[in-house]
Design an enzyme around this catalytic site. Structure first.
Site, mmCIF file in Angstrom:
data_model
loop_
_atom_site.group_PDB
_atom_site.id
_atom_site.type_symbol
_atom_site.label_atom_id
_atom_site.label_comp_id
_atom_site.label_asym_id
_atom_site.label_seq_id
_atom_site.Cartn_x
_atom_site.Cartn_y
_atom_site.Cartn_z
ATOM 1 N N ASP A 134 -9.181 -3.963 -6.410
ATOM 2 C CA ASP A 134 -8.738 -3.269 -5.197
ATOM 3 C C ASP A 134 -9.501 -1.956 -5.034
ATOM 4 O O ASP A 134 -9.449 -1.088 -5.912
ATOM 5 C CB ASP A 134 -7.229 -2.984 -5.294
ATOM 6 C CG ASP A 134 -6.622 -2.556 -3.966
ATOM 7 O OD1 ASP A 134 -7.253 -1.769 -3.231
ATOM 8 O OD2 ASP A 134 -5.487 -2.993 -3.682
ATOM 9 N N HIS A 151 -8.205 -5.204 -1.088
ATOM 10 C CA HIS A 151 -7.007 -4.478 -0.654
ATOM 11 C C HIS A 151 -6.364 -5.230 0.501
ATOM 12 O O HIS A 151 -6.959 -5.387 1.570
ATOM 13 C CB HIS A 151 -7.365 -3.058 -0.210
ATOM 14 C CG HIS A 151 -6.150 -2.198 0.050
ATOM 15 N ND1 HIS A 151 -5.311 -1.778 -0.951
ATOM 16 C CD2 HIS A 151 -5.619 -1.709 1.200
ATOM 17 C CE1 HIS A 151 -4.327 -1.050 -0.453
ATOM 18 N NE2 HIS A 151 -4.487 -1.002 0.861
ATOM 19 N N SER A 198 0.819 -1.205 0.000
ATOM 20 C CA SER A 198 0.000 0.000 0.000
ATOM 21 C C SER A 198 0.859 1.265 0.000
ATOM 22 O O SER A 198 1.689 1.445 -0.881
ATOM 23 C CB SER A 198 -0.969 -0.054 1.186
ATOM 24 O OG SER A 198 -2.041 0.820 1.009
#
Length: 415
Positions: free
Chosen positions: A335, A364, A207
């Site tokens: 995502d 995610h 991320s």
């Protein structure tokens, strides 16, 4: 842009200043088959989208991609459900970590968590892996722990890089970390390479941690000391990610992450009491969104005129073309936080050092698929391990050949 739902109430770990102790459990189950319209390449199953200038260079060494991506039934049927399930219910491996607080040149502090006892157990030339969690994430996050345990079982030395204020890392200056700031990353890499000069060093980021990692690779370019890297769930284009982050169900993630940021901020609010200029401390302290927090504090701290200016100039999509280090990027097409449309496909295609793998599902930081689903390690972990193991073998082989050539040349000189 964030980590797993860091604002959740799930107790992740018990901690003391130096050690963490956790327990875990996992089980495996069969799964359904999902395919996509991706064009097959050598050693690739059609359920993936795979591209990149390094495709033919790395694909033969990644047999994991010849198998279909099988998302776990029901749980993976909805991207939000998969994301939330992984955050709350994925097992947390039991591991003891020893913390070293590294003081940076500007007086800040980051926390490096090493596996306790590895200094004595592992050879000093063991490959070294740096893990970079997502926004507000740290060594207590399940996806970090699973990767750490897998690498450690394969003989790797592992360290988790907890950014300022994250993972209970202390904040010692009126400045947190950001998507734009690479100073701490440079100091951490410098520290670990100096500590283990005979080891090849690699990094894996998730991320926001992935965004920072790829920006670092691009800026260091030919001078990057890392031997390889993996980026997962990278938002890449933060302007696009911000647009999607404020729509529909994504608002839930936005509120959870902003709550976590405010919690970290309030612990260290006294450091910011005398901040003037464009700082909006009340907005940051009571932010209802990540954008509010970035507007009140982050973008001012790092010298940006607006939040959009900060997001545009901090996007790792701008850095891909300059990456000279072997890089594997793994994304999920669905995502909700790292949008599929933000992936810099053209630059990845043109870079001979980059390989992109896009799974049809995964949410995610979810990827609830594979042999360990639904409670075990993410589907991505074996792929990451195969990639860095391949790089390590290649680097070692190259060094051995180089050393042999030097010895032979020296022998001829002596004769």
């Amino acid at each position: 842009m964030g980590s797993s739902l860091a604002g959740s109430s799930r107790p992740l770990f018990f901690c003391s200043p130096f050690n963490y102790y956790t327990k875990s459990s996992s089980f495996s189950s069969s799964a359904i088959h999902v395919t996509s319209s991706a064009v097959p390449m050598p050693s690739q199953h059609p359920s993936f989208e795979i591209l990149g200038g390094a495709s033919h260079r790395f694909l033969p060494s990644l047999p994991y991609l010849s198998r279909p991506y099988n998302p776990f039934p029901f749980i993976a049927s909805n991207r939000h459900f998969e994301t939330i399930f992984a955050s709350f219910f994925r097992s947390l491996p039991d591991v003891t970590l020893r913390r070293h607080c590294l003081r940076t040149q500007d007086g800040g502090t980051v926390a490096l968590d090493w596996v306790s006892g590895d200094d004595k157990l592992l050879p000093h030339d063991s490959p070294l892996l740096i893990l970079l969690p997502g926004l507000t994430g740290g060594s207590g996050d399940s996806y970090v722990r699973h990767m750490l345990v897998r690498a450690r079982k394969n003989g790797w030395r592992v360290v988790v890089f907890n950014s300022r204020g994250c993972g209970h890392s202390p904040v010692t200056t009126p400045q947190f970390y950001s998507a734009s700031f690479l100073g701490d990353m440079r100091e951490v890499v410098s520290h670990v390479t100096a500590r283990y000069p005979n080891a090849n060093v690699y990094a894996v980021g998730w991320s926001l941690g992935a965004n920072i990692l790829v920006r670092y690779l691009g800026q260091e370019s030919d001078n990057c000391p890392l031997s390889g890297a993996v980026s997962l769930c990278n938002p890449f284009n933060l302007v696009v990610a911000d647009e999607d982050f404020r729509k529909g169900f994504n608002i839930v993630y936005d509120k959870a992450l902003s709550k976590s940021l405010c919690k970290i901020f309030k612990k260290h609010a006294s450091l910011f009491e005398d901040m003037g200029g464009e700082y909006n401390i009340p907005l940051a302290a009571n932010a209802k969104s990540v954008r509010d927090f970035d507007d009140g504090l982050t973008r001012v701290s790092f010298g940006f005129k607006s939040v959009d200016d900060y997001y545009f100039n901090s996007s790792s999509s701008n850095s891909i073309k300059n990456v000279q280090t072997p890089l594997l990027c793994i994304q999920a097409a669905n995502d909700p936080i790292a949008p599929n449309r933000g992936i810099p496909r053209e630059d990845i295609k043109e870079n001979p050092n980059c390989l992109l793998v896009v799974t049809p599902k995964g949410g995610h930081l979810g990827w609830i698929a594979g042999d360990e689903a639904p409670l075990g390690a993410p589907w991505t972990d074996p792929l990451v391990m195969d990639f860095i193991q391949h790089l390590e073998k290649t680097v070692k082989s190259s060094k051995t050949s180089s050393d042999s050539e030097k010895e032979e040349a020296l022998h001829h000189v002596e004769l």
